[in-house]
Motif scaffolding. Sequence first.
Motif, short mmCIF file in Angstrom:
data_model
loop_
_atom_site.label_atom_id
_atom_site.label_comp_id
_atom_site.label_asym_id
_atom_site.label_seq_id
_atom_site.Cartn_x
_atom_site.Cartn_y
_atom_site.Cartn_z
N THR A 139 16.06 -33.01 -32.00
CA THR A 139 15.25 -33.35 -30.85
C THR A 139 14.46 -32.16 -30.31
OG1 THR A 139 17.21 -33.01 -29.46
CG2 THR A 139 16.68 -35.27 -30.08
N TYR A 140 13.35 -32.50 -29.67
CA TYR A 140 12.48 -31.54 -28.98
C TYR A 140 13.30 -30.73 -27.97
CZ TYR A 140 8.90 -29.99 -25.66
OH TYR A 140 8.11 -29.26 -24.83
N GLU A 184 11.25 -27.13 -34.97
CA GLU A 184 10.17 -27.68 -35.79
C GLU A 184 10.27 -27.21 -37.24
OE1 GLU A 184 6.66 -26.59 -33.61
OE2 GLU A 184 6.73 -28.43 -32.42
N ALA A 185 10.64 -25.95 -37.45
CA ALA A 185 10.78 -25.44 -38.82
C ALA A 185 11.94 -26.14 -39.53
CB ALA A 185 11.00 -23.92 -38.79
N ARG A 186 13.03 -26.34 -38.83
CA ARG A 186 14.16 -27.05 -39.43
C ARG A 186 13.78 -28.50 -39.76
NH1 ARG A 186 19.84 -25.09 -36.63
NH2 ARG A 186 19.73 -22.95 -37.44
N PHE A 205 13.81 -38.51 -34.19
CA PHE A 205 14.27 -38.27 -32.83
C PHE A 205 13.42 -37.22 -32.12
CE2 PHE A 205 18.97 -39.68 -32.22
CZ PHE A 205 18.62 -40.99 -32.52
N TYR A 206 12.78 -36.34 -32.89
CA TYR A 206 11.96 -35.29 -32.28
C TYR A 206 10.85 -35.91 -31.43
CZ TYR A 206 9.01 -31.20 -31.65
OH TYR A 206 8.26 -30.19 -31.09
N THR A 212 17.49 -32.67 -19.31
CA THR A 212 18.24 -32.18 -18.15
C THR A 212 18.40 -30.67 -18.15
OG1 THR A 212 20.37 -32.49 -19.27
CG2 THR A 212 19.52 -34.34 -17.94
N ASP A 213 18.47 -30.07 -19.33
CA ASP A 213 18.69 -28.63 -19.43
C ASP A 213 17.84 -27.99 -20.53
OD1 ASP A 213 19.86 -29.59 -21.70
OD2 ASP A 213 21.86 -28.80 -21.30
N GLY A 214 16.84 -28.70 -20.96
CA GLY A 214 15.99 -28.21 -22.03
C GLY A 214 16.36 -28.74 -23.39
N ILE A 215 17.59 -29.24 -23.54
CA ILE A 215 18.06 -29.81 -24.82
C ILE A 215 18.58 -31.23 -24.61
CG2 ILE A 215 19.70 -29.61 -26.73
CD1 ILE A 215 19.77 -26.61 -26.22
#
Length: 193
Positions: free
Chosen positions: A122-123, A135-137, A155-156, A167-170
């Motif tokens: 995910t982004y 993004e590289a992965r 999912f990205y 909520t926390d960047g992830i």
Amino acid sequence: MKPVYECFEWDNTWIEHTENTTSPRFLYIGDSISVGTRPAANAMAEGKLLFDHFGTSKALDNPCFFDSLALFASQTLPPKVVFFNNGHHGWHLDEETYAVLYAEFLDKLMAKFGRVIHVLTTYSTSDWSPNHRVEARNAAVRRIAAERGLPVVDFYTVAYEHRDHLTDGIHLDGEGYKALAAELLRAAGELCP
């Protein structure tokens, strides 16, 4: 070589409705995003599809990863298909090493379970899980999946489109996880029309 561990190492496992032996069953192997997505997917599926779960912080070079997964899987009914993601962990691995280990792990998954569907990471807006590396992965995962003729669940893009639910960047809030679960159900539904 001694494995590189994160500050907190964890496994989160779940077997959904063990008494139900008729609904199509899926095994979702993932990172912490899977921990939030799996219950939403099971709730939305209303028993028509079942998602068992092996979530972990283990990196792809952790020698216990596959053995831990195999032990868990020995307790479940065989899945129709495995959904696999491991992108927000193992940042000590450079992108080339990650791709090699991902392909090796995929080969083990396919030998044990048969069909595997890739779930893109995910982004992220977190410094801990840098988006340029995500993004590289994901590019490596897409390439490996294409080489083997395997599908990918994106999912990205879903997380990016719902980035206001980070909520926390992830991690996401409940609405964000419902959006990911809907995409997971869409992919699973294509396998079980």
